[in-house]
Design a protein around this motif. Structure first.
Motif, PDB file in Angstrom:
ATOM      1  N   GLN A 187    -146.486 -49.048  -0.391  1.00 46.58           N
ATOM      2  CA  GLN A 187    -146.187 -47.716  -0.905  1.00 46.58           C
ATOM      3  C   GLN A 187    -147.149 -47.413  -2.043  1.00 46.58           C
ATOM      4  OE1 GLN A 187    -142.316 -47.910  -3.098  1.00 46.58           O
ATOM      5  NE2 GLN A 187    -142.205 -49.943  -2.157  1.00 46.58           N
ATOM      6  N   ALA A 188    -146.820 -46.429  -2.851  1.00 45.93           N
ATOM      7  CA  ALA A 188    -147.758 -45.952  -3.864  1.00 45.93           C
ATOM      8  C   ALA A 188    -148.234 -47.060  -4.801  1.00 45.93           C
ATOM      9  CB  ALA A 188    -147.120 -44.819  -4.672  1.00 45.93           C
ATOM     10  N   ASN A 189    -147.340 -47.945  -5.231  1.00 42.46           N
ATOM     11  CA  ASN A 189    -147.739 -48.960  -6.200  1.00 42.46           C
ATOM     12  C   ASN A 189    -147.863 -50.357  -5.589  1.00 42.46           C
ATOM     13  OD1 ASN A 189    -145.070 -49.408  -5.680  1.00 42.46           O
ATOM     14  ND2 ASN A 189    -144.510 -49.884  -7.799  1.00 42.46           N
TER      15      ASN A 189
ATOM     16  N   ASP B 218    -128.906 -52.381  -5.634  1.00 43.41           N
ATOM     17  CA  ASP B 218    -129.942 -53.058  -6.397  1.00 43.41           C
ATOM     18  C   ASP B 218    -131.156 -53.424  -5.550  1.00 43.41           C
ATOM     19  OD1 ASP B 218    -128.168 -54.711  -5.124  1.00 43.41           O
ATOM     20  OD2 ASP B 218    -127.863 -56.085  -6.797  1.00 43.41           O
ATOM     21  N   LEU B 219    -130.925 -53.908  -4.340  1.00 40.64           N
ATOM     22  CA  LEU B 219    -132.026 -54.305  -3.462  1.00 40.64           C
ATOM     23  C   LEU B 219    -132.897 -53.104  -3.095  1.00 40.64           C
ATOM     24  CD1 LEU B 219    -133.085 -56.847  -2.004  1.00 40.64           C
ATOM     25  CD2 LEU B 219    -131.662 -56.221  -0.067  1.00 40.64           C
ATOM     26  N   LEU B 220    -132.255 -51.973  -2.792  1.00 42.71           N
ATOM     27  CA  LEU B 220    -132.983 -50.768  -2.397  1.00 42.71           C
ATOM     28  C   LEU B 220    -133.735 -50.154  -3.568  1.00 42.71           C
ATOM     29  CD1 LEU B 220    -130.132 -49.282  -0.217  1.00 42.71           C
ATOM     30  CD2 LEU B 220    -132.352 -50.023   0.651  1.00 42.71           C
ATOM     31  N   GLN B 221    -133.062 -50.067  -4.730  1.00 38.11           N
ATOM     32  CA  GLN B 221    -133.704 -49.438  -5.879  1.00 38.11           C
ATOM     33  C   GLN B 221    -134.882 -50.269  -6.366  1.00 38.11           C
ATOM     34  OE1 GLN B 221    -133.997 -49.852  -9.334  1.00 38.11           O
ATOM     35  NE2 GLN B 221    -134.472 -47.746  -9.868  1.00 38.11           N
ATOM     36  N   ALA B 222    -134.739 -51.602  -6.358  1.00 32.01           N
ATOM     37  CA  ALA B 222    -135.835 -52.464  -6.776  1.00 32.01           C
ATOM     38  C   ALA B 222    -137.026 -52.358  -5.831  1.00 32.01           C
ATOM     39  CB  ALA B 222    -135.365 -53.912  -6.865  1.00 32.01           C
ATOM     40  N   ALA B 223    -136.754 -52.056  -4.558  1.00 32.82           N
ATOM     41  CA  ALA B 223    -137.831 -51.906  -3.589  1.00 32.82           C
ATOM     42  C   ALA B 223    -138.570 -50.582  -3.740  1.00 32.82           C
ATOM     43  CB  ALA B 223    -137.277 -52.015  -2.167  1.00 32.82           C
ATOM     44  N   GLY B 224    -138.008 -49.652  -4.527  1.00 27.07           N
ATOM     45  CA  GLY B 224    -138.656 -48.364  -4.741  1.00 27.07           C
ATOM     46  C   GLY B 224    -138.045 -47.211  -3.990  1.00 27.07           C
ATOM     47  N   ALA B 225    -136.871 -47.411  -3.393  1.00 26.79           N
ATOM     48  CA  ALA B 225    -136.221 -46.321  -2.657  1.00 26.79           C
ATOM     49  C   ALA B 225    -135.745 -45.240  -3.630  1.00 26.79           C
ATOM     50  CB  ALA B 225    -135.041 -46.848  -1.844  1.00 26.79           C
ATOM     51  N   ASP B 226    -135.811 -44.009  -3.190  1.00 25.39           N
ATOM     52  CA  ASP B 226    -135.337 -42.875  -3.981  1.00 25.39           C
ATOM     53  C   ASP B 226    -133.805 -42.910  -4.014  1.00 25.39           C
ATOM     54  OD1 ASP B 226    -134.915 -40.458  -5.251  1.00 25.39           O
ATOM     55  OD2 ASP B 226    -135.392 -39.234  -3.491  1.00 25.39           O
ATOM     56  N   CYS B 227    -133.234 -43.068  -5.213  1.00 21.31           N
ATOM     57  CA  CYS B 227    -131.784 -43.125  -5.367  1.00 21.31           C
ATOM     58  C   CYS B 227    -131.335 -41.997  -6.279  1.00 21.31           C
ATOM     59  CB  CYS B 227    -131.354 -44.475  -5.934  1.00 21.31           C
ATOM     60  SG  CYS B 227    -131.711 -45.878  -4.841  1.00 21.31           S
TER      61      CYS B 227
ATOM     62  N   GLY C 254    -131.211 -40.952  10.886  1.00 19.68           N
ATOM     63  CA  GLY C 254    -131.008 -42.357  11.226  1.00 19.68           C
ATOM     64  C   GLY C 254    -130.756 -43.237  10.019  1.00 19.68           C
ATOM     65  N   PHE C 255    -130.261 -42.631   8.921  1.00 17.77           N
ATOM     66  CA  PHE C 255    -129.940 -43.362   7.694  1.00 17.77           C
ATOM     67  C   PHE C 255    -131.174 -44.021   7.067  1.00 17.77           C
ATOM     68  CE2 PHE C 255    -125.964 -42.835   9.862  1.00 17.77           C
ATOM     69  CZ  PHE C 255    -125.054 -42.593   8.851  1.00 17.77           C
ATOM     70  N   GLU C 256    -132.339 -43.448   7.341  1.00 16.03           N
ATOM     71  CA  GLU C 256    -133.567 -43.992   6.765  1.00 16.03           C
ATOM     72  C   GLU C 256    -133.687 -43.583   5.296  1.00 16.03           C
ATOM     73  OE1 GLU C 256    -137.776 -44.681   8.749  1.00 16.03           O
ATOM     74  OE2 GLU C 256    -137.606 -42.614   8.050  1.00 16.03           O
ATOM     75  N   THR C 257    -134.045 -44.542   4.436  1.00 12.25           N
ATOM     76  CA  THR C 257    -134.285 -44.258   3.024  1.00 12.25           C
ATOM     77  C   THR C 257    -135.672 -43.644   2.863  1.00 12.25           C
ATOM     78  OG1 THR C 257    -135.313 -46.389   2.497  1.00 12.25           O
ATOM     79  CG2 THR C 257    -132.896 -46.284   2.463  1.00 12.25           C
ATOM     80  N   SER C 258    -136.073 -43.411   1.619  1.00 12.05           N
ATOM     81  CA  SER C 258    -137.421 -42.889   1.366  1.00 12.05           C
ATOM     82  C   SER C 258    -138.492 -43.917   1.707  1.00 12.05           C
ATOM     83  CB  SER C 258    -137.556 -42.452  -0.089  1.00 12.05           C
ATOM     84  OG  SER C 258    -137.361 -43.558  -0.959  1.00 12.05           O
ATOM     85  N   LEU C 259    -138.105 -45.165   1.899  1.00 10.43           N
ATOM     86  CA  LEU C 259    -139.028 -46.219   2.332  1.00 10.43           C
ATOM     87  C   LEU C 259    -138.954 -46.317   3.850  1.00 10.43           C
ATOM     88  CD1 LEU C 259    -138.141 -48.952  -0.316  1.00 10.43           C
ATOM     89  CD2 LEU C 259    -140.017 -47.299  -0.384  1.00 10.43           C
ATOM     90  N   LYS C 260    -140.033 -45.983   4.489  1.00  3.05           N
ATOM     91  CA  LYS C 260    -140.057 -45.952   5.949  1.00  3.05           C
ATOM     92  C   LYS C 260    -139.602 -47.290   6.519  1.00  3.05           C
ATOM     93  CE  LYS C 260    -143.030 -44.731   9.856  1.00  3.05           C
ATOM     94  NZ  LYS C 260    -144.397 -44.355  10.287  1.00  3.05           N
ATOM     95  N   ALA C 261    -138.730 -47.226   7.515  1.00  2.00           N
ATOM     96  CA  ALA C 261    -138.238 -48.377   8.267  1.00  2.00           C
ATOM     97  C   ALA C 261    -137.167 -49.159   7.527  1.00  2.00           C
ATOM     98  CB  ALA C 261    -139.380 -49.315   8.666  1.00  2.00           C
ATOM     99  N   ILE C 262    -136.723 -48.700   6.366  1.00  2.00           N
ATOM    100  CA  ILE C 262    -135.614 -49.340   5.655  1.00  2.00           C
ATOM    101  C   ILE C 262    -134.449 -48.364   5.620  1.00  2.00           C
ATOM    102  CG2 ILE C 262    -134.822 -50.322   3.477  1.00  2.00           C
ATOM    103  CD1 ILE C 262    -137.616 -51.328   2.981  1.00  2.00           C
ATOM    104  N   ARG C 263    -133.322 -48.774   6.187  1.00  2.00           N
ATOM    105  CA  ARG C 263    -132.149 -47.912   6.325  1.00  2.00           C
ATOM    106  C   ARG C 263    -130.979 -48.480   5.521  1.00  2.00           C
ATOM    107  NH1 ARG C 263    -133.871 -44.847  10.754  1.00  2.00           N
ATOM    108  NH2 ARG C 263    -135.666 -45.864  11.731  1.00  2.00           N
ATOM    109  N   ALA C 264    -130.055 -47.628   5.153  1.00  2.00           N
ATOM    110  CA  ALA C 264    -128.898 -48.047   4.366  1.00  2.00           C
ATOM    111  C   ALA C 264    -127.624 -47.539   5.005  1.00  2.00           C
ATOM    112  CB  ALA C 264    -129.013 -47.530   2.936  1.00  2.00           C
TER     113      ALA C 264
END
Length: 533
Positions: free
Chosen positions: A113-115, A275-284, A300-310
């Motif tokens: 991702q960006a960083n 915590d796992l999602l936010q640390a990975a950089g997902a938009d919360c 499809g419950f996809e987060t802002s990180l492509k291919a990671i769903r919650a």
């Protein structure tokens, strides 16, 4: 031109294994997702950190265990057998061919991702029950990490016997190892009353429910069931302390009475475990209808990180969903169908509606921010000034709001001179991460799990802001405690060769690739980067 050895370019990350779909969390949503993904033809790995090692539980991770773990939790084999007896769906999934790994925590998710732009694909860090760590690559991940409990400070809340509602249910229903007989529930929300009724069914006596509000705030049917069970809901009350002995809590002290009990259960707020999602950089984002900060979800419950769903409770908690596991299961099946489609294994989307929260008339769900602030005001603000909000770093509410320096600096406490937090921290809403850096509140072994929401509410109360205006305190990987031995993953030799430069350490020697051809006084400039020999 000589390549800079400190660059990540060309470095290799050691990936021990790969799977097409990784599911994290074996609750109703995670199991449903794994079952649907496996039925759709995908290779699936399902991990769950339960049974949690006793050493980790002692640090109140991932739940506020409160020292009420029975001796059986030290026997991992016995607890794992108890889990499988309590969860026959896991055995069914294993027999269907799903790779299930219990006692395995996911400590980090990483995707370009960006960083972060040098990963060899999507990667997760796993820590097994033997404290071995390794990396697994995946094409799609479905995160179903569940919920935890909001902490609440009052005198004696650090005593054995003060624990979270979800921790109590895990010990009772999953481990069969809750060391409690008589308990008081703090909070009369629908979530708290559902937990109380489940504990009663497991043989725990709930002697009272304590609520700071002037009226019951739960679903009327749940309130009726609590009354039918002979349990009093005490309104306009908040804890003033506990009585205790060598074994922990013996009673809960209220305004004008003491209730005899061995356990005080914190049911004032169920929190999505992001915590796992936010640390990975997902938009919360904060969503009062979903019980706090939750990942922003798309199709499809996809987060802002492509291919990671919650899915499940980490994607949102509300009373109807807590009472009916089929709603979480529906989320899992829908996410699995989307994940299968994304990796080219077309599957018909389940003919089910996407579960969504509805206004219920429960103030804890419909006006969650005001409700949590009211509890913190009633309990934390009303507690004696020496009560620690952050137990790990021993920081009181007054020290937190005064932005007092950490105790280990041994700096004399200075008056705050009536400055507001906005003046201390600069423009914009107060930021828990600023407070963390200045006071260390939230930086202890429990990783802020007992104080994070309290700090958010305290800052909102101090500045008279809605709870949603206070940003989420940051998480960083690893999101689970790891020993240094477990953290030592195999390294590319090129990384190890200049390891100190990766940590920005002050170095003694000039790198050979930066040595000037001829000696000059200018070559002694102190601002040059250095490395060890």
């Amino acid at each position: 031109m000589i390549a800079d050895p400190r660059s990540v370019a060309g470095k290799q990350l050691v990936i021990d294994e790969t799977t097409r779909i990784l599911v994290v969390g074996a609750g109703p949503a995670g199991v449903a997702a794994a079952r649907a993904a496996q039925a759709g033809g995908a290779q699936v790995v399902l991990i769950d950190e339960n049974p949690v090692p006793y050493e980790t539980m002692a640090e109140h991770v991932p739940q506020i265990w409160g020292g009420r773990m029975g001796g059986a939790v030290r026997n991992r084999n016995a607890i794992q057998e108890q889990m499988l007896d309590a969860r026959p769906d896991l055995m069914q999934l294993f027999e269907a061919g799903v790779d299930i790994r219990l006692g395995t925590a996911c400590w980090g998710l990483f995707t370009n991702q960006a960083n972060l732009g040098w990963m060899p694909g999507r990667v997760a860090g796993l820590l097994d029950i033997e404290k071995n760590s390794h990396l697994i690559g995946f094409e799609q991940a479905i995160i179903a990490t569940g919920r935890r409990d909001m902490g609440l400070a009052f005198p004696g809340w650090d005593q054995p016997g003060v624990m979270g509602a979800n921790a109590a249910l895990t010990l009772s229903r999953l481990y069969g190892a809750l060391d409690s007989k008589r308990a008081v529930m703090l909070g009369a929300t629908s979530e708290a009353l559902i937990a109380a009724l489940d504990l009663i069914a497991d043989g725990i006596e709930i002697v009272a429910v304590v609520e700071q509000a002037a009226a019951s705030v739960a679903d009327e049917q749940l309130v009726r069931r609590i009354h039918d069970a002979g349990i009093e809901i005490m309104l306009n009350e908040a804890p003033r302390g506990v009585t205790s002995d060598a074994n922990g809590v013996t009673g809960l002290v209220l305004q004008d009475r003491t209730i005899s009990c061995d356990t005080v259960i914190l049911g004032v707020g169920a929190v999505p475990m992001i915590d796992l999602l936010q640390a990975a950089g997902a938009d919360c984002r904060f969503d009062g209808m979903r019980s706090g900060y939750v990942p922003a979800l798309g199709a499809g419950f996809e987060t802002s990180l492509k291919a990671i769903r919650a899915v499940g409770d980490c994607a949102g908690i509300w009373a109807k969903k807590s009472a009916d596991a089929s709603l979480a299961e529906a989320e899992g099946r829908l996410a699995a169908a989307a994940a299968l489609d994304a990796i080219g294994l077309a599957a018909a989307a389940p003919d089910i509606a996407v579960p969504r929260p509805e206004r219920s008339g429960d103030p804890a769900g419909d006006d969650l921010g005001d409700y949590r602030k009211a509890w913190v005001h009633a309990s934390v603000i009303g507690a004696p000034s020496g009560t620690h909000v952050c137990q790990c770093e021993e920081i009181t509410a007054a020290e937190l709001l005064d932005v007092s320096p950490p105790h280990y600096l041994d700096v004399p406490r200075l008056p705050n001179r009536q400055r507001s937090l906005a003046e201390i921290l600069g423009d914009g809403p107060p930021d828990p991460d600023h407070i963390k850096r200045l006071t260390r509140a939230g930086m202890g072994p429990c990783q802020g799990r007992r104080c994070r929401e309290q700090i958010q509410a305290l800052l909102a109360l101090h500045e008279d802001l809605p709870l949603a205006a206070v940003p989420l305190a940051g998480y960083r990987s690893p999101v689970r405690p790891m020993t240094l031995v477990a953290a030592s993953l195999p390294e590319d030799p090129a990384i190890a060769a200049v390891w100190d430069s990766w940590f920005g350490m002050p170095r003694q020697w000039v790198p050979y690739w930066e040595v000037d051809e001829k000696y000059t006084v200018a070559s002694l400039a102190t601002e040059k980067d250095h490395v060890s020999e």
